[in-house]
Design a protein around this motif. Structure first.
Motif: not given
Lengths: 793, 163
Positions: A29-33, A682, A22-24, A26-27, A511-512
């Motif tokens: 982005l998941l938290a709105g940060r 991915l 998993p992409r480290p 991404a956490r 870019l994600g």
């Protein structure tokens, strides 16, 4: 000396390569940060809003800015001449496209507006809302000119010229020929032909284009927090066009809310915003609203292709004859031009097949519409829709199964390297194996059975197959040779921290798609450390080596390979320090689990943290004159062939409601071969997202213009982006044919989903409605187009 | 344009505050620009894309379609608050495992929409999940992995995370 051979990165123990890590990042982005450029706010920052042309073509007679200047909160009002004084115009041509021409484009319109939505006046105010209020007080007089909107008549002698100094409305013309096409068609047993139309659509990045420009006159330094996928290219463009020293321009982009090729072109708004920051000597922010995105983000596609296919009666493809006309708006886009898509179309039609004869003609013409340029899978969806729709049509005429006709004509899996009729050299493809795998995956005979059974009940389902061969990871032959300062190489630097952990900085940005993850996977594997012990830095021209960044599916192939090389250099440096400290030869040592170990028997000697401690704080304990070098940098430009070709095949299963014309997507499958798969999850997700954008092209998305050049659906309520409820599950499988030109063996994976999904869906829709005599060759395949083809409206 | 500002008292992520805001300021812009809660994203400003989805008195709303002054006396929750409370942890983990995001711009809104779906239907099938999140655009993923993540959350014994 140890007898053990040195291991390639692919053979190392505890490898992360090929694992769905998993992409480290991404956490966050998941938290709105997320750190998107639209979130950037700086002290003294002001906001710009643009007055845009309401006409497709008009002369600017006069601009009265007085009332706007007096409006509350307004800091300044700037017309085209104000910006042109400090920002040089640009011309979107490439030298290797012989005869290509375009006109100088200014950041704000200069005397004449050439598309509806072109920026004309910039108003800067304390807030965006106040700037927009002031826009309403501008008085701009226009004298409307006739709009050129139809590519079919763009070159007629009585059509007005969009740029009179160019002499005509032709941007570029080209022709590719091989064999003897006239004879092939004269002697063919079967010729099938069609005329295809591909509507304009656009990228619809969920975060619109944004830049926050911060010019500091005391250092003559510009920092641009710019939502771009090519920060180094923009560093160069800002420096040259704004007259700044390149080293004084820093482009920063941490997170970016979608790119897809939209965010690598030069648009007037970003250039103007940077110029405004220089004029005002304070930070200026521009963030597009959705209407601005629709009228000013580059559009894509817009092709009319007439094509015919010649075959023998036993189903051997002799050749394709193709005529592509594409309308690209009012300018060729800078610096990649608006000719690349068409140029790829005329080289890619028929690419999977062993055709000996080929002819493809391209005309790229101007229109009074928003500019058109490269978007995800540039040219591929056009080329493979044309290719594969004609294959299906021929299969029907010959009474052959479409799978069988393809299998008979693919370049065989043992025929590589292979030179295509259009002149491309493929290093190694797996067309036959991919089709076999697809057949298995979809349960082809059972699916046909189900289709037949339902048809008897008045349910019209169709199965569509479409193959692609894709250009990825281009070398300097793509842009560099044409004079564009767009790098095809990338750089990666790494340093060992005193703690024994690693910082990695690379020019391929995130870019994600997962760049930061795959480079950490590679570096961790080569260095024998955990991925968690690597901090990856991307998206800052002030902190990373120079490179091409993220375009044309190059991250894994080029960024992956440069990471291997930098990690190997750091590994060598670490072993040298360890060898000096342990008084042994570095060749006797290896790295594993953050330890220096004996290569011979794996004995644990010292930790990486100990190497760091000695190198940085106790170099006095090392031999005299020995200087540890625990920061390294490597660059890599693709080797061997100009492009890393990939391949694959899509299948689509659809149901057409023949009363309403609505298409229900039941399943979509992709088999793709992108060489070595570094992170299967991915790659799957790139394929799925790409398919979704192809589905948009096939069924939903179109920038609708009126005859006088007005965009009529510039909102997300009117322009149809595929929703979760409209999309099917998308299954992905892989064949791996690694490139032999690099150690990592990866090729590009970002665009395969888009390359042939539209073709598969068109074939599926036509398969569904064939019993009723329907055939659609225009995208998007709207209910109206389907019902017309069925003669129901 | 009106330059009269109105008083606004509300609770955001459990913190009460009093502000003076322009009557034309949207709730999304208020959250982003006044409170610097930049996890609420603005994608279309007309209620189509769902990137600005937040909770308003417990229900999901489009923050771009509300004026800040309409939130007088309300309890507003954004991705920052809902993350820190741990309420979304299971869903966020499932999104992470399934790579149910790429650029991440739609993600805060998508998470709030998915949590809202699970609140009303704790065990939706794939079609129901697709319908439940169909108000939120994602341009990167093609939605498949998002559906996987939501399905995994509701079937994986993690319902407490959404109640």
């Amino acid at each position: 000396m140890s007898e053990k051979p040195h291991l390639s990165v692919l053979d190392r123990p505890n490898s992360y390569i090929g694992r769905s890590v998993p992409r480290p990042n991404a956490r966050r982005l998941l938290a709105g940060r997320g750190q998107y450029p639209s979130n950037v706010s700086l002290p003294r920052m002001v906001h710009v809003a643009f007055a845009r042309s309401p006409f497709a073509h008009a002369r600017i007679v006069g601009v009265d800015t007085e009332a706007a200047r007096q409006a509350p909160g307004v800091v300044g009002v700037f017309v085209g001449e104000d910006i042109a004084k400090i920002c040089q115009p640009w011309v979107g041509t490439l030298e290797h496209f012989a005869g290509m021409k375009s006109a100088p484009q200014y950041p704000l319109a200069h005397n004449v507006v050439r598309w509806q939505g072109e920026p004309v006046v910039a108003v800067v105010a304390q807030t965006r809302a106040l700037a927009e209020d002031a826009l309403e007080l501008l008085l701009i007089d226009y004298e409307e000119l006739p709009a050129v909107t139809d590519p079919e008549t763009a070159l007629d002698p009585d059509t007005p010229l969009i740029h009179p100094e160019l002499g005509d409305n032709l941007v570029f013309g080209s022709k590719v020929e091989a064999g003897d096409i006239e004879r092939a068609f004269a002697e063919a047993d079967l010729v099938v032909e069609d005329e295809f139309h591909f509507g304009r659509h656009t990228g619809v990045t969920l975060e619109p284009r944004v830049v926050v420009a911060d010019y500091d006159p005391s250092e003559e330094r510009l920092t641009a927090y710019h939502g771009t996928q090519t920060p180094y290219q923009m560093q160069d463009v800002y420096a040259r066009h704004l007259g700044l020293a390149e080293e004084n321009v820093r482009v920063v982009v941490k997170d970016i809310g979608g790119a897809f090729g939209i965010k690598l072109h030069v648009h007037g708004e970003e250039m103007t915003t940077c110029a405004l920051s220089m004029l005002l000597k304070r930070p200026v922010k521009w963030s597009a609203d959705r209407l601005e995105s629709f009228v000013s983000d580059i559009h894509a596609r817009d092709h009319r292709v007439r094509a015919r296919l010649a075959l023998t009666k036993d189903g051997r493809i002799l050749g394709y004859d193709v005529d592509d006309l594409t309308g690209v708006g009012a300018y060729s886009v800078y610096p990649r031009t608006s000719a690349v898509e068409g140029n790829q179309v005329i080289k890619l039609v028929g690419a999977p097949y062993t055709q000996q004869h080929y002819r493809a003609v391209l005309k790229v013409v101007l229109q009074n519409k928003n500019v058109m340029s490269q978007y995800r899978a540039v040219g591929h969806p056009i080329a493979f829709t044309v290719t594969e729709a004609l294959v299906d049509k021929a299969a029907a005429e010959l009474g052959l199964d479409p799978m069988e006709l393809r299998a008979r004509n693919y370049v065989p899996d043992d025929a590589y390297p292979y030179k295509s009729a259009s002149g491309f050299t493929y290093e190694g493809l797996s067309l036959q194996r991919s089709l076999e795998k697809l057949k298995e995956m979809i349960g082809y005979p059972e699916l046909r059975e189900e289709q037949r059974g339902l048809r008897d009940k008045g349910v019209y389902r169709g199965i569509g197959i479409a193959t692609f061969v894709e250009i990825t990871a281009p070398g300097p032959a793509f842009y560099g040779v044409g004079g564009a300062r767009i790098s095809s190489q990338d750089g990666c630097s790494m340093k060992l921290e005193p703690s024994g952990k690693v910082q990695l900085a690379i020019s391929v940005n995130e870019l994600g798609q997962g760049t930061e993850t795959i480079v950490a996977q590679i570096a961790a594997t080569e260095l024998g450390i955990a991925m968690e012990d690597i901090r990856v830095v991307t998206g800052d021209t002030g902190a990373t080596p120079y490179g091409g960044a993220a375009w044309a599916s190059r991250g894994a192939a080029i960024g992956g390979e440069v990471t291997v090389r930098a990690a190997r250099a750091l590994r060598d440096s670490i072993l040298e320090v360890a060898g000096a400290s342990l008084q042994t030869s570095p060749s006797e040592l290896d790295l594993r689990d953050s330890l220096v170990v004996s290569r011979e028997d794996g004995e644990e000697l010292i930790s990486l943290a100990e190497v760091g401690r000695i190198a940085y704080f106790r170099s006095d304990t090392l031999p005299p004159g020995f200087q540890p070098q625990l920061s390294v940098v490597r660059h890599y430009s693709p080797q061997g062939l100009p492009f890393a070709f990939t391949n694959g095949v899509h299948a689509s299963y659809v149901e057409v409601d023949v009363d309403t014309g609505l298409v229900r997507l039941l399943n979509h499958w992709v088999v793709e071969d992108c060489g070595r798969v570094l992170n299967p999850k991915l790659v799957d997700e790139q394929a799925r997202g790409g398919v979704a954008q192809g589905i948009g092209m096939a069924l939903f998305e179109e920038c609708l213009y009126s005859a006088d050049g007005q965009l009529t659906n510039g909102s997300l309520a009117d322009y149809l982006v595929p929703l979760s409820s409209e999309l099917p599950d998308i299954e992905v499988a892989h064949i791996e044919t690694p490139s032999q030109y690099s150690e990592i063996g990866a090729k590009g994976a970002g665009e395969a989903g888009t390359a042939a999904s539209p073709a598969a869906i068109m074939n599926a829709v036509n398969d569904a409605i064939a019993p009723l005599g329907g055939r659609v060759t225009a995208m998007p395949m709207t209910p109206e187009r389907i019902l017309r083809s069925l003669k129901r409206i | 344009m009106s330059d009269i500002n109105y008083e606004l008292n509300l609770t955001v992520n459990g913190e009460r505050g009093s502000f003076r805001v322009s009557p034309r300021l949207s709730l999304a812009d208020f959250l982003r620009e006044e409170l610097h809660l930049t996890g609420t994203h603005v994608g279309c400003e007309q209620g189509a894309c769902g990137a600005c989805t937040v909770r308003y008195n417990g229900d999901q709303v489009r923050a771009c379609l509300m004026y800040a002054v309409q939130a007088e006396g309300a309890e507003v929750e954004t991705i920052e608050g809902i993350t820190e409370s741990g309420e979304l942890a299971a869903l966020q983990e499932a999104f992470h495992r399934n790579n149910a995001l790429q650029c991440g711009f739609c993600t805060p809104g998508m998470l709030i929409a998915a949590a809202d779906l699970l609140k009303h239907n704790p065990s939706p099938d794939r079609d129901q999940i697709r319908a439940g999140i169909s108000g939120n655009y994602c341009r990167c993923t093609g939605y498949h992995s998002i559906v996987d993540a939501v399905a995994e959350t509701c079937s994986g014994g993690t319902k407490e995370a959404t109640q």
